[in-house]
Design a protein around this motif. Structure first.
Motif, PDB file in Angstrom:
ATOM      1  N   HIS A  69      50.674  47.617  14.752  1.00  0.00           N
ATOM      2  CA  HIS A  69      51.942  47.393  13.484  1.00  0.00           C
ATOM      3  C   HIS A  69      52.247  48.187  12.434  1.00  0.00           C
ATOM      4  N   PHE A  70      52.809  49.927  13.152  1.00  0.00           N
ATOM      5  CA  PHE A  70      53.365  50.757  12.491  1.00  0.00           C
ATOM      6  C   PHE A  70      54.250  51.137  12.833  1.00  0.00           C
ATOM      7  N   ASN A 105      54.363  49.484   7.337  1.00  0.00           N
ATOM      8  CA  ASN A 105      53.689  48.566   7.851  1.00  0.00           C
ATOM      9  C   ASN A 105      53.841  47.192   7.746  1.00  0.00           C
ATOM     10  N   GLN A 106      54.004  46.969   9.040  1.00  0.00           N
ATOM     11  CA  GLN A 106      53.750  45.817   9.417  1.00  0.00           C
ATOM     12  C   GLN A 106      52.288  44.177   9.198  1.00  0.00           C
ATOM     13  N   GLN A 107      51.428  45.378   9.355  1.00  0.00           N
ATOM     14  CA  GLN A 107      50.788  44.190   8.835  1.00  0.00           C
ATOM     15  C   GLN A 107      50.104  43.374   7.997  1.00  0.00           C
ATOM     16  N   GLN A 135      46.255  51.549   4.511  1.00  0.00           N
ATOM     17  CA  GLN A 135      46.460  51.726   5.692  1.00  0.00           C
ATOM     18  C   GLN A 135      46.799  53.197   6.290  1.00  0.00           C
ATOM     19  N   PHE A 192      48.866  55.875   8.673  1.00  0.00           N
ATOM     20  CA  PHE A 192      49.655  56.340   9.684  1.00  0.00           C
ATOM     21  C   PHE A 192      49.019  58.065   9.672  1.00  0.00           C
ATOM     22  N   GLU A 198      49.568  56.998   4.141  1.00  0.00           N
ATOM     23  CA  GLU A 198      48.766  55.255   3.336  1.00  0.00           C
ATOM     24  C   GLU A 198      50.554  54.325   3.113  1.00  0.00           C
ATOM     25  N   PRO A 236      50.611  46.904   3.062  1.00  0.00           N
ATOM     26  CA  PRO A 236      50.715  46.343   4.037  1.00  0.00           C
ATOM     27  C   PRO A 236      52.154  45.069   3.674  1.00  0.00           C
ATOM     28  N   THR A 267      56.771  50.435   2.395  1.00  0.00           N
ATOM     29  CA  THR A 267      56.950  51.711   3.716  1.00  0.00           C
ATOM     30  C   THR A 267      56.941  52.668   2.491  1.00  0.00           C
TER      31      THR A 267
END
Ligand code: GLA
Length: 379
Positions: free
Chosen positions: A295-296, A314-316, A322, A324, A365, A368, A371
């Motif tokens: 999802h990144f 982060n597309q989650q 989260q 990356f 970090e 959700p 960006t």
């Protein structure tokens, strides 16, 4: 950069019951006044643009387009003069076919006359829609002819097209030709005030980046449509994503919102000098997706002076922030941080990340649907 009425105000023509929101000279004058008073013009938002539904239902006796007399009693020339007196510019809207998308008179068969009319009013930008154009040949011919007609007026008028968007379902657009005639062009559906809309525009852009990124540059840009920040549909993180990604995509920045009533947060984001500087970078290269890892998404945009703008999206849509982690050697084909670089975070808040060497990794970090936007300067 500017403001465009469509997404927020659509086709409101009833000024009796809705005087503050109908498409009328009052709306544009009030928006212009706020743009000057509240720092929008000074941040770079220069164009105040009329979209569909400004016209009277018929042309005048000389065959010229005319504004609706009730909603634009002073006429467009006066409105353009007003914009110019405030250091702003005026944009207007028409359509290549015989009717606009909302059913008002289109420019078909009147390209020269309409271009001359707009120029005589002192208009600075034309958004030219592609509804009701008949055949693909007529669509292409109309976009070409209006471009030539605008040039013939001798007035400098930005030409905003939707040519590839209307063409694409049937034919691969020839972007070299489109850039020859247009200053920016829509490729994809209208933006809505929602995350699903922003996400679909980003997904479409990533999927088609091989054909559209290389053509963008000074004089001609891909247009992912208006900024809807400051309205109702986006969370804070999603608004940050729109601003960051529109900067990465070298998008024309036309806001569609109500600047008379806007939150301080939305204003901070839309007027953020560091994001605007990335968006307007003089090298004029459009950014692209470098990596998609579950999802990144990692995107970069080459900037003048060997710098890069880097976005981690982060597309989650479940859970919390989260991390990356990625190697800095991913950036700029290994050159962005070689032998070392300094990293500044631009969004969601300004922060100095310090100096890194090209063998370092970065761990970011991201919330959700949010960006993190960074600027990487090679040392
Ligand atoms: C089309 C365009 C929009 C807007 C409307 C107006 O849908 O893509 O941006 O101009 O028409 O009717």
């Amino acid at each position: 950069m500017g403001w465009l009425h469509w997404e927020r105000f659509l086709c409101g023509t009833d000024c009796t019951t809705d005087p503050h929101r109908c498409v009328s000279e009052r709306l544009f004058v009030e928006m212009a006044d706020v743009m000057v008073a509240e720092g929008w013009r000074d941040a770079g938002y220069e164009f105040v643009c009329i979209d569909d539904c400004w016209m009277a239902p018929t042309r005048d006796q000389q065959g010229r387009l005319q504004p609706d007399p009730k909603r634009f009693p002073s006429g467009i020339r006066k409105l353009a003069d007003y914009m110019h007196s405030k250091g702003l510019k005026l944009g207007i809207y028409s359509d290549v076919g015989n009717k606009t998308c909302a059913g008002f008179p289109g420019s078909y068969d009147h390209y020269d006359l309409d271009a001359q009319t707009f120029a005589s009013w002192g208009v600075d930008l034309l958004k030219f829609d592609g509804c009701n154009s008949g055949t693909l040949e007529l669509l292409a011919e109309g976009y070409r002819r209006m471009s030539l007609a605008l040039n013939k007026t001798g007035r400098s008028i930005v030409y905003s097209c939707e040519w590839p968007f209307y063409l694409r379902p049937v034919q691969q657009p020839n972007y070299t030709e489109i850039k020859h005639y247009c200053n920016h062009w829509r490729n994809f559906f209208d933006v809505y005030d929602s995350w699903s809309s922003i996400k679909s525009i980003l997904d479409w852009t990533a999927l088609h980046q091989d054909s559209i990124v290389k053509i963008a540059g000074p004089g001609g840009w891909n247009d992912p449509d208006m900024l809807v920040i400051g309205n109702f549909g986006l969370s804070w993180d999603q608004a940050v994503t729109q601003m960051a990604m529109w900067a990465i995509m070298a998008a024309p920045l036309f806001m569609s919102n109500d600047l008379r009533h806007i939150s301080p947060e939305a204003k901070w984001l839309l007027q953020n000098k560091d994001v605007i500087a990335i968006n307007q970078d003089v090298l004029g290269k459009q950014g692209y997706q470098v990596v998609k890892d579950k999802h990144f998404e990692l995107w970069e945009r080459p900037l003048s002076g060997g710098a890069y703008a880097v976005a981690v999206l982060n597309q989650q849509e479940i859970g919390g922030p989260q991390n990356f982690t990625f190697s800095l050697s991913f950036l700029g084909n290994g050159l962005a941080c070689n032998p070392a670089c300094s990293i500044q975070q631009v969004l969601p808040a300004s922060r100095d990340w310090g100096v890194y060497s090209w063998v370092s990794s970065l761990s970011v970090e991201v919330n959700p649907t949010g960006t993190v936007l960074l600027k990487v300067v090679v040392l």
